[in-house]
Design a protein around this motif. Structure first.
Motif, PDB file in Angstrom:
ATOM      1  N   VAL A 267      58.226 124.988  50.698  1.00 45.71           N
ATOM      2  CA  VAL A 267      59.091 125.441  49.716  1.00 45.71           C
ATOM      3  C   VAL A 267      60.089 124.373  49.545  1.00 45.71           C
ATOM      4  CG1 VAL A 267      60.837 126.658  51.187  1.00 45.71           C
ATOM      5  CG2 VAL A 267      60.393 127.399  48.826  1.00 45.71           C
ATOM      6  N   LEU A 268      60.546 123.965  50.751  1.00 46.18           N
ATOM      7  CA  LEU A 268      61.653 122.692  50.641  1.00 46.18           C
ATOM      8  C   LEU A 268      61.240 121.313  50.129  1.00 46.18           C
ATOM      9  CD1 LEU A 268      63.329 123.863  53.896  1.00 46.18           C
ATOM     10  CD2 LEU A 268      64.246 124.142  51.594  1.00 46.18           C
ATOM     11  N   SER A 269      59.994 121.198  50.134  1.00 44.32           N
ATOM     12  CA  SER A 269      59.615 119.946  49.868  1.00 44.32           C
ATOM     13  C   SER A 269      59.353 120.008  48.238  1.00 44.32           C
ATOM     14  CB  SER A 269      58.060 119.665  50.056  1.00 44.32           C
ATOM     15  OG  SER A 269      57.805 119.274  51.279  1.00 44.32           O
ATOM     16  N   GLY A 270      59.591 121.275  47.698  1.00 39.26           N
ATOM     17  CA  GLY A 270      59.831 121.494  46.198  1.00 39.26           C
ATOM     18  C   GLY A 270      61.054 120.864  45.776  1.00 39.26           C
ATOM     19  N   GLY A 271      61.918 120.465  46.623  1.00 39.63           N
ATOM     20  CA  GLY A 271      63.147 119.718  46.254  1.00 39.63           C
ATOM     21  C   GLY A 271      62.692 118.351  45.380  1.00 39.63           C
ATOM     22  N   HIS A 272      61.528 118.031  45.551  1.00 43.09           N
ATOM     23  CA  HIS A 272      60.933 116.995  45.027  1.00 43.09           C
ATOM     24  C   HIS A 272      60.880 116.909  43.420  1.00 43.09           C
ATOM     25  CE1 HIS A 272      59.744 114.040  48.511  1.00 43.09           C
ATOM     26  NE2 HIS A 272      60.968 114.352  48.641  1.00 43.09           N
ATOM     27  N   THR A 273      61.006 118.247  43.053  1.00 39.83           N
ATOM     28  CA  THR A 273      60.877 118.561  41.736  1.00 39.83           C
ATOM     29  C   THR A 273      62.052 117.716  40.929  1.00 39.83           C
ATOM     30  OG1 THR A 273      60.754 120.409  40.002  1.00 39.83           O
ATOM     31  CG2 THR A 273      62.596 120.583  41.529  1.00 39.83           C
ATOM     32  N   LEU A 274      63.053 117.245  41.661  1.00 39.49           N
ATOM     33  CA  LEU A 274      64.032 116.712  40.976  1.00 39.49           C
ATOM     34  C   LEU A 274      64.184 114.961  41.610  1.00 39.49           C
ATOM     35  CD1 LEU A 274      67.041 118.935  42.348  1.00 39.49           C
ATOM     36  CD2 LEU A 274      66.145 118.726  39.795  1.00 39.49           C
ATOM     37  N   GLY A 275      64.559 114.142  40.602  1.00 40.10           N
ATOM     38  CA  GLY A 275      64.824 112.837  40.905  1.00 40.10           C
ATOM     39  C   GLY A 275      63.494 111.861  40.649  1.00 40.10           C
ATOM     40  N   PHE A 276      63.651 110.831  41.274  1.00 37.32           N
ATOM     41  CA  PHE A 276      62.885 109.441  41.112  1.00 37.32           C
ATOM     42  C   PHE A 276      62.462 108.949  42.654  1.00 37.32           C
ATOM     43  CE2 PHE A 276      64.715 110.263  37.128  1.00 37.32           C
ATOM     44  CZ  PHE A 276      63.792 109.748  36.262  1.00 37.32           C
ATOM     45  N   SER A 277      61.458 108.086  42.777  1.00 36.28           N
ATOM     46  CA  SER A 277      61.316 107.376  44.033  1.00 36.28           C
ATOM     47  C   SER A 277      60.818 106.084  43.388  1.00 36.28           C
ATOM     48  CB  SER A 277      59.930 108.079  44.619  1.00 36.28           C
ATOM     49  OG  SER A 277      59.781 107.257  45.732  1.00 36.28           O
ATOM     50  N   ARG A 278      61.409 105.108  44.645  1.00 37.59           N
ATOM     51  CA  ARG A 278      61.021 103.466  44.339  1.00 37.59           C
ATOM     52  C   ARG A 278      59.613 103.275  44.452  1.00 37.59           C
ATOM     53  NH1 ARG A 278      63.493 101.221  48.843  1.00 37.59           N
ATOM     54  NH2 ARG A 278      63.644  99.126  48.051  1.00 37.59           N
ATOM     55  N   CYS A 279      59.149 102.265  43.598  1.00 39.83           N
ATOM     56  CA  CYS A 279      57.845 101.916  43.920  1.00 39.83           C
ATOM     57  C   CYS A 279      57.217 101.564  45.111  1.00 39.83           C
ATOM     58  CB  CYS A 279      57.602 100.601  42.904  1.00 39.83           C
ATOM     59  SG  CYS A 279      56.372  99.492  43.048  1.00 39.83           S
ATOM     60  N   THR A 280      57.962 101.146  46.011  1.00 36.49           N
ATOM     61  CA  THR A 280      57.852 100.837  47.351  1.00 36.49           C
ATOM     62  C   THR A 280      57.092 101.832  48.288  1.00 36.49           C
ATOM     63  OG1 THR A 280      58.212  99.623  49.267  1.00 36.49           O
ATOM     64  CG2 THR A 280      59.988 100.942  48.397  1.00 36.49           C
ATOM     65  N   ASN A 281      57.698 103.189  47.596  1.00 38.75           N
ATOM     66  CA  ASN A 281      57.208 104.408  48.452  1.00 38.75           C
ATOM     67  C   ASN A 281      55.908 104.787  47.876  1.00 38.75           C
ATOM     68  OD1 ASN A 281      59.495 104.594  50.292  1.00 38.75           O
ATOM     69  ND2 ASN A 281      60.745 105.206  48.321  1.00 38.75           N
ATOM     70  N   PHE A 282      55.725 104.444  46.905  1.00 40.04           N
ATOM     71  CA  PHE A 282      54.153 105.090  46.343  1.00 40.04           C
ATOM     72  C   PHE A 282      53.191 103.951  46.082  1.00 40.04           C
ATOM     73  CE2 PHE A 282      57.040 104.856  42.810  1.00 40.04           C
ATOM     74  CZ  PHE A 282      56.306 104.019  41.629  1.00 40.04           C
ATOM     75  N   ARG A 283      53.391 102.475  46.187  1.00 38.49           N
ATOM     76  CA  ARG A 283      52.478 101.411  45.701  1.00 38.49           C
ATOM     77  C   ARG A 283      51.031 101.718  46.456  1.00 38.49           C
ATOM     78  NH1 ARG A 283      55.442  97.343  47.161  1.00 38.49           N
ATOM     79  NH2 ARG A 283      55.896  96.486  44.911  1.00 38.49           N
ATOM     80  N   ASP A 284      51.150 101.968  47.735  1.00 39.61           N
ATOM     81  CA  ASP A 284      49.789 102.039  48.393  1.00 39.61           C
ATOM     82  C   ASP A 284      48.974 103.295  47.556  1.00 39.61           C
ATOM     83  OD1 ASP A 284      50.482 100.131  50.130  1.00 39.61           O
ATOM     84  OD2 ASP A 284      50.872 101.592  51.610  1.00 39.61           O
ATOM     85  N   ARG A 285      49.354 104.189  47.076  1.00 37.84           N
ATOM     86  CA  ARG A 285      48.514 105.010  46.240  1.00 37.84           C
ATOM     87  C   ARG A 285      48.063 104.668  44.950  1.00 37.84           C
ATOM     88  NH1 ARG A 285      48.117 110.189  47.362  1.00 37.84           N
ATOM     89  NH2 ARG A 285      48.771 111.134  45.445  1.00 37.84           N
ATOM     90  N   LEU A 286      48.597 103.538  44.453  1.00 37.11           N
ATOM     91  CA  LEU A 286      47.983 103.127  43.049  1.00 37.11           C
ATOM     92  C   LEU A 286      47.049 101.964  43.363  1.00 37.11           C
ATOM     93  CD1 LEU A 286      51.510 102.266  41.333  1.00 37.11           C
ATOM     94  CD2 LEU A 286      50.428 104.443  41.408  1.00 37.11           C
ATOM     95  N   TYR A 287      46.902 101.502  44.596  1.00 36.36           N
ATOM     96  CA  TYR A 287      46.050 100.312  44.576  1.00 36.36           C
ATOM     97  C   TYR A 287      44.972 101.002  45.921  1.00 36.36           C
ATOM     98  CZ  TYR A 287      49.145  97.808  41.701  1.00 36.36           C
ATOM     99  OH  TYR A 287      50.165  97.819  40.574  1.00 36.36           O
ATOM    100  N   ASN A 288      45.134 101.857  46.390  1.00 33.62           N
ATOM    101  CA  ASN A 288      44.232 102.047  47.655  1.00 33.62           C
ATOM    102  C   ASN A 288      42.919 103.095  47.106  1.00 33.62           C
ATOM    103  OD1 ASN A 288      42.930 103.328  49.843  1.00 33.62           O
ATOM    104  ND2 ASN A 288      44.806 103.832  50.930  1.00 33.62           N
ATOM    105  N   GLU A 289      41.929 102.750  47.023  1.00 36.92           N
ATOM    106  CA  GLU A 289      40.767 103.130  46.470  1.00 36.92           C
ATOM    107  C   GLU A 289      40.543 104.744  47.019  1.00 36.92           C
ATOM    108  OE1 GLU A 289      37.265 100.956  46.695  1.00 36.92           O
ATOM    109  OE2 GLU A 289      38.003  99.330  45.502  1.00 36.92           O
TER     110      GLU A 289
END
Length: 322
Positions: free
Chosen positions: A189-211
């Motif tokens: 339920v507290l992770s639901g706070g991620h319904t707000l805001g943005f994240s930097r590319c450096t935090n999710f880049r691996d998910r874009l290029y990892n098969e």
């Protein structure tokens, strides 16, 4: 997760616990009515100051979490470096990520003016500002427990080691929360706070290029432009489709394998994991999410507060009193 835009990074990635109120013999329990007689103008002053800073709401929510999760809700995250210690602001999870310190300064000044003196702690200012930000962004209201004192020191080591990272797997998230007395439901339920805001590319880049990453292909393709394999570390992407509104959209994203961060998507693997049913429940019941989020925020605010002579009320939130 740093940000240079409105409603930036707000991840209230969050983690909140059952209220552990006063721990010392001379401490007093927190009370939502603590300032009713001491300074009736305190909470209205915070509410008014937050209302003129709607773009900072997500960041103020996240600031509250990062304060509470490191040795309790004691305002330690606000302290600047000194010749005697290096503050939590420069810990890896906070550097280029946490924002809102200047906003807290302005709110504190407004509260001191309204109260005609220094009677409201910086820790309480952060807690109430987070609540008022939640309301401003369409979330539920709740009573904030009050009467905290401010810490006289910091723990950069604790900030580096305790705050959950966006790379955490589910087992590590669960054990991390459990170490603070937090349940699996608190995690979801507290992770639901991620319904707000943005994240930097450096935090999710691996998910874009990892098969092997479990990220929806169309979303991955969409994000590879602003988040290339090299460069663009500070480019932003929304954590859910409605980054300026606290709603249940976060859970809908997880159900469609569109969780931006690895740690988010770990909450829903599409099977019978310990968090899957909760994600489905909150995705289908936004009002239940609002109710449980409000209750969890109160629990987090009760994490190991300093009260009585265990702390101080800082005149300047960035430095201890002398």
């Amino acid at each position: 997760m740093a940000s240079r835009s409105c409603f930036s990074v707000a991840c209230a990635v969050a983690v909140m616990a059952f209220a552990i109120l006063a721990t010392a013999s001379n401490a007093q329990p927190l009370d939502p009515h603590f300032y009713d007689k001491l300074c009736p103008a305190a909470l209205p002053a915070i509410r008014k100051a937050v209302a003129v800073e709607p773009c900072m709401g997500a960041s103020l929510l996240r600031l509250h979490f990062h304060d509470c999760f490191v040795n309790g809700c004691d305002g330690s995250i606000l302290l600047d470096d000194t010749p005697f210690f290096t503050g939590e602001k420069n810990a890896a999870p906070n550097l280029n990520s946490i924002r809102g310190f200047d906003v807290i300064d302005r709110i504190k000044d407004a509260v001191n003016a309204g109260c005609r003196g220094n009677v409201v702690s910086c820790a309480d200012v952060v807690a109430v500002a987070a609540r008022d930000s939640v309301i401003t962004l369409g979330g539920p209201s709740y009573d904030v427990l009050l009467g905290r004192r401010d810490a006289r020191g910091v723990s950069q080591g604790a900030a580096n080691n305790i705050i959950p990272a966006p790379t955490f797997d589910l087992d590590r998230l669960i054990s991390n929360f459990a170490s603070h007395g937090l349940t699996v439901q608190d995690l979801v339920v507290l992770s639901g706070g991620h319904t707000l805001g943005f994240s930097r590319c450096t935090n999710f880049r691996d998910r874009l290029y990892n098969e092997t990453a479990t990220l929806d292909g169309s979303l991955a393709a969409q994000l590879r432009g602003p988040c290339p394999l090299a460069g663009g570390d500070d480019n932003l992407a929304p954590l859910d489709p409605t980054p300026a509104r606290l709603d249940g959209g976060y859970y809908g994203s997880l159900l469609r394998s569109r969780g931006l961060l690895h740690s988010d998507q770990q909450l829903f693997a599409g099977g019978l994991g310990p968090t899957d049913a909760l994600v489905r429940f909150y995705g289908a019941n936004p009002e239940a999410f609002r109710r449980d989020f409000a209750e969890a925020m109160v629990r987090m605010g009760g994490l190991s507060p300093l009260t009585g002579s265990n702390g101080e009320i800082r005149a300047n939130c960035r430095k201890v009193n002398y």
